[in-house]
Enzyme design. Sequence first.
Site, PDB file in Angstrom:
ATOM      1  N   THR A  45       0.859  -1.181   0.000  1.00  0.00           N
ATOM      2  CA  THR A  45       0.000   0.000   0.000  1.00  0.00           C
ATOM      3  C   THR A  45       0.898   1.234   0.000  1.00  0.00           C
ATOM      4  O   THR A  45       2.043   1.183   0.480  1.00  0.00           O
ATOM      5  CB  THR A  45      -0.944   0.017   1.217  1.00  0.00           C
ATOM      6  OG1 THR A  45      -0.173  -0.132   2.413  1.00  0.00           O
ATOM      7  CG2 THR A  45      -1.954  -1.110   1.131  1.00  0.00           C
ATOM      8  N   VAL A  98       1.182   4.585   1.340  1.00  0.00           N
ATOM      9  CA  VAL A  98       1.770   5.312   2.472  1.00  0.00           C
ATOM     10  C   VAL A  98       2.657   4.388   3.302  1.00  0.00           C
ATOM     11  O   VAL A  98       3.749   4.774   3.739  1.00  0.00           O
ATOM     12  CB  VAL A  98       0.673   5.959   3.348  1.00  0.00           C
ATOM     13  CG1 VAL A  98       1.301   6.668   4.548  1.00  0.00           C
ATOM     14  CG2 VAL A  98      -0.134   6.957   2.533  1.00  0.00           C
ATOM     15  N   CYS A  99       2.212   3.157   3.497  1.00  0.00           N
ATOM     16  CA  CYS A  99       3.003   2.197   4.271  1.00  0.00           C
ATOM     17  C   CYS A  99       4.363   1.956   3.620  1.00  0.00           C
ATOM     18  O   CYS A  99       5.392   1.863   4.302  1.00  0.00           O
ATOM     19  CB  CYS A  99       2.257   0.872   4.399  1.00  0.00           C
ATOM     20  SG  CYS A  99       0.672   0.990   5.259  1.00  0.00           S
ATOM     21  N   THR A 100       4.380   1.853   2.304  1.00  0.00           N
ATOM     22  CA  THR A 100       5.638   1.623   1.591  1.00  0.00           C
ATOM     23  C   THR A 100       6.606   2.782   1.818  1.00  0.00           C
ATOM     24  O   THR A 100       7.800   2.569   2.048  1.00  0.00           O
ATOM     25  CB  THR A 100       5.363   1.425   0.092  1.00  0.00           C
ATOM     26  OG1 THR A 100       4.528   0.279  -0.075  1.00  0.00           O
ATOM     27  CG2 THR A 100       6.656   1.226  -0.682  1.00  0.00           C
ATOM     28  N   LEU A 128       7.841   2.580   5.740  1.00  0.00           N
ATOM     29  CA  LEU A 128       8.845   1.568   6.032  1.00  0.00           C
ATOM     30  C   LEU A 128      10.159   1.894   5.328  1.00  0.00           C
ATOM     31  O   LEU A 128      11.243   1.634   5.858  1.00  0.00           O
ATOM     32  CB  LEU A 128       8.351   0.178   5.643  1.00  0.00           C
ATOM     33  CG  LEU A 128       7.636  -0.546   6.788  1.00  0.00           C
ATOM     34  CD1 LEU A 128       6.197  -0.068   6.934  1.00  0.00           C
ATOM     35  CD2 LEU A 128       7.677  -2.056   6.627  1.00  0.00           C
TER      36      LEU A 128
END
Length: 219
Positions: free
Chosen positions: A43, A45-47, A50
């Site tokens: 996804t 924003v998560c990418t 992290l």
Amino acid sequence: MPGLTIGDAIPNLEVETTHGRIKLHDYVDDSYTIIFSHPADFTPVCTTELGMMAVYADKFEKMGVKLLGLSGDDVQSHQEWVKDIEAYNNGHKVTYPIVADPNKEIIKQLNMVDPDEKDSSGYHLPSRALHIVGPDKKIKLSFLYPASTGRNMDEVVRVLESLRKASAHKIATPANWKPGDPVAICPSVSDDEAKQMFPQGYQTADLPSNKGYLRFTDV
């Protein structure tokens, strides 16, 4: 949502990660640890988040701080996702473990559940949460963001520095404080104690109340 919060010890869960099985208390050991959750693999924003953790990993390591990610998918999915994370962030390696939680049980125990978002199976997804855990295994600070808003890693660094200084000295950090700025001496410290504890000296703000509670020093 009620559950684990500041001052509570995290449960000593045994979890499956991209680095194998770990027990949370063993992983934290005697360090500060950032545990951060994400709604799902692959996804946007998560990418980016992290990836930014990977960019800041060396800085956190120099501070003696460990990182532990968590996303509500299995280890194989995490391992494939890491390739995208590293590619998007110019090859910065994801050196920290990512916890797998496909049954969405760990997020309940760590109070990282999004009350509104569910996956296709009806499970509640992880929230965009972040706990800073101290060497005593207790939560010192928590952030909770909506899925639409990515976190600011400079703010994570700032609050870590604040927490570490406050644990070493009887001080607090004022609004908009950043590393290198003066800190406030806690009201519980008398002026005589302050002279002994802060031999470098301190300054007291001149206030209409004539109460000398606003004292600043450098540490």
